[in-house]
Every structure is written in C-alpha cells, then in structure tokens.
Design a protein around this motif. Structure first.
Motif, PDB file in Angstrom:
ATOM      1  N   PRO A   7     -36.427   5.879  -3.811  1.00 12.82           N
ATOM      2  CA  PRO A   7     -35.277   5.442  -3.002  1.00 12.82           C
ATOM      3  C   PRO A   7     -34.395   6.627  -2.607  1.00 12.82           C
ATOM      4  CG  PRO A   7     -35.608   3.946  -4.845  1.00 12.82           C
ATOM      5  CD  PRO A   7     -36.541   5.123  -5.069  1.00 12.82           C
ATOM      6  N   ALA A   8     -33.868   6.577  -1.399  1.00  9.78           N
ATOM      7  CA  ALA A   8     -33.051   7.686  -0.894  1.00  9.78           C
ATOM      8  C   ALA A   8     -31.852   7.954  -1.788  1.00  9.78           C
ATOM      9  CB  ALA A   8     -32.598   7.379   0.530  1.00  9.78           C
ATOM     10  N   ASP A   9     -31.239   6.892  -2.327  1.00  7.55           N
ATOM     11  CA  ASP A   9     -30.071   7.080  -3.195  1.00  7.55           C
ATOM     12  C   ASP A   9     -30.440   7.869  -4.448  1.00  7.55           C
ATOM     13  OD1 ASP A   9     -28.489   5.720  -1.420  1.00  7.55           O
ATOM     14  OD2 ASP A   9     -28.506   3.824  -2.534  1.00  7.55           O
ATOM     15  N   ASP A  10     -31.620   7.608  -4.994  1.00 11.40           N
ATOM     16  CA  ASP A  10     -32.054   8.342  -6.184  1.00 11.40           C
ATOM     17  C   ASP A  10     -32.321   9.809  -5.854  1.00 11.40           C
ATOM     18  OD1 ASP A  10     -31.850   5.949  -7.442  1.00 11.40           O
ATOM     19  OD2 ASP A  10     -33.986   5.678  -7.808  1.00 11.40           O
ATOM     20  N   TYR A  11     -32.893  10.041  -4.674  1.00 13.46           N
ATOM     21  CA  TYR A  11     -33.146  11.419  -4.242  1.00 13.46           C
ATOM     22  C   TYR A  11     -31.827  12.181  -4.127  1.00 13.46           C
ATOM     23  CZ  TYR A  11     -34.303  15.342  -1.190  1.00 13.46           C
ATOM     24  OH  TYR A  11     -34.421  16.602  -0.637  1.00 13.46           O
ATOM     25  N   HIS A  12     -30.860  11.594  -3.452  1.00 11.03           N
ATOM     26  CA  HIS A  12     -29.594  12.290  -3.229  1.00 11.03           C
ATOM     27  C   HIS A  12     -28.756  12.414  -4.500  1.00 11.03           C
ATOM     28  CE1 HIS A  12     -30.211  12.613   1.038  1.00 11.03           C
ATOM     29  NE2 HIS A  12     -30.405  11.319   1.157  1.00 11.03           N
ATOM     30  N   ALA A  13     -28.991  11.525  -5.479  1.00 10.25           N
ATOM     31  CA  ALA A  13     -28.214  11.576  -6.721  1.00 10.25           C
ATOM     32  C   ALA A  13     -28.593  12.762  -7.593  1.00 10.25           C
ATOM     33  CB  ALA A  13     -28.403  10.282  -7.509  1.00 10.25           C
ATOM     34  N   ASP A  14     -29.769  13.309  -7.389  1.00  7.35           N
ATOM     35  CA  ASP A  14     -30.202  14.466  -8.165  1.00  7.35           C
ATOM     36  C   ASP A  14     -29.554  15.726  -7.602  1.00  7.35           C
ATOM     37  OD1 ASP A  14     -32.023  16.820  -8.908  1.00  7.35           O
ATOM     38  OD2 ASP A  14     -32.842  15.198 -10.128  1.00  7.35           O
ATOM     39  N   ASP A  15     -29.049  16.590  -8.493  1.00  4.61           N
ATOM     40  CA  ASP A  15     -28.284  17.758  -8.068  1.00  4.61           C
ATOM     41  C   ASP A  15     -29.129  18.982  -7.725  1.00  4.61           C
ATOM     42  OD1 ASP A  15     -25.822  16.505  -8.209  1.00  4.61           O
ATOM     43  OD2 ASP A  15     -25.577  16.948 -10.343  1.00  4.61           O
ATOM     44  N   ALA A  16     -30.435  18.826  -7.654  1.00  6.29           N
ATOM     45  CA  ALA A  16     -31.256  19.935  -7.168  1.00  6.29           C
ATOM     46  C   ALA A  16     -30.822  20.296  -5.750  1.00  6.29           C
ATOM     47  CB  ALA A  16     -32.736  19.535  -7.186  1.00  6.29           C
ATOM     48  N   LEU A  17     -31.034  21.544  -5.357  1.00  2.00           N
ATOM     49  CA  LEU A  17     -30.560  22.023  -4.058  1.00  2.00           C
ATOM     50  C   LEU A  17     -31.499  21.583  -2.935  1.00  2.00           C
ATOM     51  CD1 LEU A  17     -29.413  25.673  -4.892  1.00  2.00           C
ATOM     52  CD2 LEU A  17     -28.042  23.573  -4.837  1.00  2.00           C
ATOM     53  N   GLY A  18     -30.942  20.833  -1.981  1.00  2.00           N
ATOM     54  CA  GLY A  18     -31.672  20.451  -0.787  1.00  2.00           C
ATOM     55  C   GLY A  18     -31.241  21.305   0.386  1.00  2.00           C
ATOM     56  N   SER A  19     -31.811  21.048   1.543  1.00  2.00           N
ATOM     57  CA  SER A  19     -31.532  21.889   2.707  1.00  2.00           C
ATOM     58  C   SER A  19     -30.074  21.789   3.148  1.00  2.00           C
ATOM     59  CB  SER A  19     -32.461  21.519   3.862  1.00  2.00           C
ATOM     60  OG  SER A  19     -32.265  20.178   4.276  1.00  2.00           O
ATOM     61  N   SER A  20     -29.455  20.608   3.034  1.00  2.00           N
ATOM     62  CA  SER A  20     -28.041  20.473   3.406  1.00  2.00           C
ATOM     63  C   SER A  20     -27.164  21.292   2.475  1.00  2.00           C
ATOM     64  CB  SER A  20     -27.618  19.002   3.362  1.00  2.00           C
ATOM     65  OG  SER A  20     -28.299  18.252   4.336  1.00  2.00           O
ATOM     66  N   ASN A  21     -27.503  21.304   1.177  1.00  2.00           N
ATOM     67  CA  ASN A  21     -26.758  22.111   0.217  1.00  2.00           C
ATOM     68  C   ASN A  21     -26.848  23.597   0.558  1.00  2.00           C
ATOM     69  OD1 ASN A  21     -28.321  19.982  -2.141  1.00  2.00           O
ATOM     70  ND2 ASN A  21     -26.228  19.743  -1.430  1.00  2.00           N
ATOM     71  N   LEU A  22     -28.031  24.036   0.940  1.00  2.00           N
ATOM     72  CA  LEU A  22     -28.228  25.448   1.274  1.00  2.00           C
ATOM     73  C   LEU A  22     -27.405  25.846   2.493  1.00  2.00           C
ATOM     74  CD1 LEU A  22     -32.089  25.567   0.724  1.00  2.00           C
ATOM     75  CD2 LEU A  22     -30.342  26.572  -0.762  1.00  2.00           C
ATOM     76  N   ARG A  23     -27.343  24.953   3.484  1.00  2.00           N
ATOM     77  CA  ARG A  23     -26.543  25.245   4.668  1.00  2.00           C
ATOM     78  C   ARG A  23     -25.058  25.289   4.321  1.00  2.00           C
ATOM     79  NH1 ARG A  23     -29.215  21.007   8.817  1.00  2.00           N
ATOM     80  NH2 ARG A  23     -29.680  19.955   6.842  1.00  2.00           N
ATOM     81  N   ASP A  24     -24.623  24.418   3.419  1.00  2.00           N
ATOM     82  CA  ASP A  24     -23.223  24.446   2.981  1.00  2.00           C
ATOM     83  C   ASP A  24     -22.914  25.735   2.234  1.00  2.00           C
ATOM     84  OD1 ASP A  24     -22.659  21.972   4.069  1.00  2.00           O
ATOM     85  OD2 ASP A  24     -23.010  20.872   2.208  1.00  2.00           O
ATOM     86  N   LEU A  25     -23.827  26.184   1.386  1.00  2.00           N
ATOM     87  CA  LEU A  25     -23.607  27.409   0.617  1.00  2.00           C
ATOM     88  C   LEU A  25     -23.455  28.621   1.521  1.00  2.00           C
ATOM     89  CD1 LEU A  25     -26.113  26.718  -2.274  1.00  2.00           C
ATOM     90  CD2 LEU A  25     -23.678  27.241  -2.586  1.00  2.00           C
ATOM     91  N   LEU A  26     -24.191  28.651   2.620  1.00  2.00           N
ATOM     92  CA  LEU A  26     -24.064  29.767   3.561  1.00  2.00           C
ATOM     93  C   LEU A  26     -22.692  29.802   4.216  1.00  2.00           C
ATOM     94  CD1 LEU A  26     -27.576  29.685   5.279  1.00  2.00           C
ATOM     95  CD2 LEU A  26     -26.707  31.439   3.727  1.00  2.00           C
ATOM     96  N   LYS A  27     -22.028  28.652   4.265  1.00  2.00           N
ATOM     97  CA  LYS A  27     -20.669  28.582   4.816  1.00  2.00           C
ATOM     98  C   LYS A  27     -19.608  28.892   3.764  1.00  2.00           C
ATOM     99  CE  LYS A  27     -22.239  24.945   7.953  1.00  2.00           C
ATOM    100  NZ  LYS A  27     -22.174  23.478   8.245  1.00  2.00           N
ATOM    101  N   GLY A  28     -19.998  28.875   2.505  1.00  2.00           N
ATOM    102  CA  GLY A  28     -19.055  29.187   1.439  1.00  2.00           C
ATOM    103  C   GLY A  28     -19.289  28.343   0.205  1.00  2.00           C
ATOM    104  N   ALA A  29     -19.197  28.973  -0.977  1.00  2.00           N
ATOM    105  CA  ALA A  29     -19.409  28.248  -2.226  1.00  2.00           C
ATOM    106  C   ALA A  29     -18.393  27.130  -2.399  1.00  2.00           C
ATOM    107  CB  ALA A  29     -19.333  29.218  -3.399  1.00  2.00           C
TER     108      ALA A  29
END
Length: 350
Positions: A33-55
């Motif tokens: 389920p998508a909710d279970d995927y997003h609930a895990d704190d492993a780094l996804g592509s959206s997280n990586l794009r956010d990190l490039l904008k600032g921690a």
C-alpha cells in the motif's frame, strides 16, 4: 471492497497492512500500500530533491518534525491516483475503485440543492475503498487512456510488467533508500507524471519545463539504482507481497519470480517518462532516457550530494526531533549574483 477476479500480480493487496510506522526490511515489495511505502523513512526521490534545497526543508517535511502537517486528500491527488490506476492496471481495476459522478458540467437545469442531493446519494452507494469522481474528471482520465491506446507511438508503453513495485535497500554507507516503480518491465521502467500546464503551452514544451523545474532527472537516476539493487535482493529471496514474505503458495509466485529474474538479467535498461495533463484536452507525451544518458550521470552526482547533506545533518543534529538548521553562510553581497546591471550602473553626474 470487491475486486476483479483477474488481478494484476503486483496490485494484489496485502492481508496485513502496517498499522503503525515501522522500518521495512530491505527487499522487493509487490502490492505494498502507498501509505505503508511513504511511512517508511528510507530516502526516496522526493526526499533527495528536498535535501538538495536544504537540510532544513527536508527536516520540515519529514516525520522528524513534530509539527509536520498531515497531507490532505485533495481532489487533484484523487484524480492523479485514478490516472495511475487506469493507465497502469486497466479499465477493470479502475472501475472497481472509481465511480463516475451523477451529473456533468452540461446539466445546468439542476439546482445546487439537486446536485448536492445527487452527490450525497452517489457517495452513499459507494463501497468501501471507492472514490467518486466528477463526470468531467472521470471522462478526462478515460480520455487520456484512449490517447495512449490510440497513438501507435504510445500504445502499450505502460502495459505488461508489474505495477507499483517498491524497492528498499541499504547503501554501503548505511543510508537506507527506497524507490517505487510505476511500471517495471523487462527492458525498462515506466513512470507517469501529471502536469498542470496552466498556460496551455505545447505539451512537449511544458514537459521539458517541468522536467527541469521539478528535477525529474533525480527520480530517473534513483529509480534506476533501485532496479539495479533488485539483483542481490532477489538472489537473497527478499521478495514480499504487501508486507509479508512471498511464499511458494502465493498466487502466481513462480511466474512473478521468473519475471523478476528476467528483469535483473537485463543490465542496460531504459527509463520512460509518460506525461499526462491534469485537465483540459486529454493528451499524453513521452520521452526516454537510455543507458548512459548524460542527464542520468549528473543526477547521480547530485544524489550523492543530497545523501552527504543528509548524513552531515543527521550527525550534527540527530534524528530524534531536534530541528535541522539551514546553516547558511553570512557573506558580503555578491553583485555578480544579482540581475544584470542591478547595482552596476555608473553614478549619475551631478
């Protein structure tokens, strides 16, 4: 809710959904389920794009932020999910989850209260898990599918393969990552992106702008890395249906494992983006990133930069809720970073 009898293998729902936030084991997940995927704190592509904008931006959006806002289920997200369901899994599954509204934009003879009553009655008739789409949204999504099926250049680009395959892996530096493929195929990955295109530019032009604006090169490179990780995960038997380990008794287990083996045997695979407008005239535009594309190489470097930002901030601030600070440098204003001629015109003669 009832489902079509012939379900695509990768969309089989787990009998056990994650009821609380937890870390999923490394592996290949089918039907998670998508909710279970997003609930895990492993780094996804959206997280990586956010990190490039600032921690600090990453932290603000993450579950480490105790005041993080819960994401709302907007109409746009519902239509986006409906588009994915129809394009990835077909009309039968789409119709099992989405119901066409009781009136359309041309039903001007109906009063506001009459429309409200029709909507209320339609929602009351929904089965568990179903969503009501307006006739306009429903017909638009179906129209986009018709475009894909009718255009010989696009026909079949999202057919076959497995839908919504989630991959979790741990890097050698200990950082956990995740990727969720819209469509996993033997020789490539298919990924759907919806686009607003509010200025009604030619769709290809609008898609190129979105590609650079939203850094879609990052998910292309990150998802490709996730696919490469599948080889050792499959060899280790780390394949899951929902959140449960796959067993030989699971439906189509042998067929699925054989398909995954075919995928990991292909070392050079493509990444295909399929852009779908969010409204307006039903349309679709696609582009491909083949192995060795320079955009993938530059994105891979930026991903490493993002992960270094993550590791540095996690070491400095921890992951227990303490705010990650922006850590901007205070420097003399650099005139060269200002718009052309700003502050560089000669002084006027007195």
């Amino acid at each position: 809710m009832p489902k079509p009898t012939a379900a695509p293998a990768a969309t089989t729902q787990s009998s056990t959904a994650l009821s609380t936030r937890q870390q999923l084991a490394d592996g290949i997940y089918l039907g998670l389920p998508a909710d279970d995927y997003h609930a895990d704190d492993a780094l996804g592509s959206s997280n990586l794009r956010d990190l490039l904008k600032g921690a600090n931006l990453f932290w603000h959006k993450s579950r480490m932020n105790p005041k993080r806002r819960k994401e709302k289920k907007t109409d746009a997200k519902i239509v986006g999910n409906a588009t994915h369901r129809l394009l990835l899994d077909g009309k039968e599954w789409f119709d099992a989850e989405y119901v066409r509204g009781p009136y359309g934009p041309d039903d001007d003879h109906l009063s506001g209260p009459e429309k409200g009553a029709l909507t209320k009655a339609a929602k009351k008739g929904l089965m568990e898990g179903q969503e009501l789409l307006t006739q306009e949204d429903y017909d638009f999504v179906v129209g986009c599918k018709d475009v894909l099926d009718s255009d010989p250049k696009l026909r079949g680009c999202l057919d076959n393969g497995l839908s919504e395959v989630s991959i979790f892996w741990t890097r050698v530096d200990g950082v956990r990552c995740k990727a969720r493929h819209d469509k996993l195929k033997v020789r490539g990955i298919g990924d759907i992106k919806t686009i607003a295109n509010e200025r009604e530019r030619p769709l290809d032009e609008a898609c190129y702008l979105d590609f650079s604006t939203y850094r879609y090169d990052i998910p292309a490179a990150h998802y490709s890395e996730g696919r490469r990780q599948m080889a050792h995960l499959l060899a280790a038997g780390k394949v899951f249906v929902g959140a449960e380990p796959m067993t030989k008794d699971d439906k189509d287990a042998d067929k699925i494992l054989s398909f995954l083996a075919q995928c990991v045997a292909v070392k050079n695979f493509g990444f295909q983006l399929v852009f779908i407008p969010k409204k307006g005239a039903p349309d679709a535009w696609s582009t491909v990133l083949s192995p060795g594309h320079p955009v993938l190489d530059s994105a891979a470097r930026d991903i490493e930069t993002a992960i270094e930002i993550y590791k540095d901030a996690a070491k400095r601030y921890g992951t227990d809720g303490k705010r990650w600070l922006p850590d901007h440098e205070i420097e003399e204003l650099d005139v060269n970073r200002l718009p052309f001629n700003f502050g560089r015109l000669p002084a006027r003669a007195r």
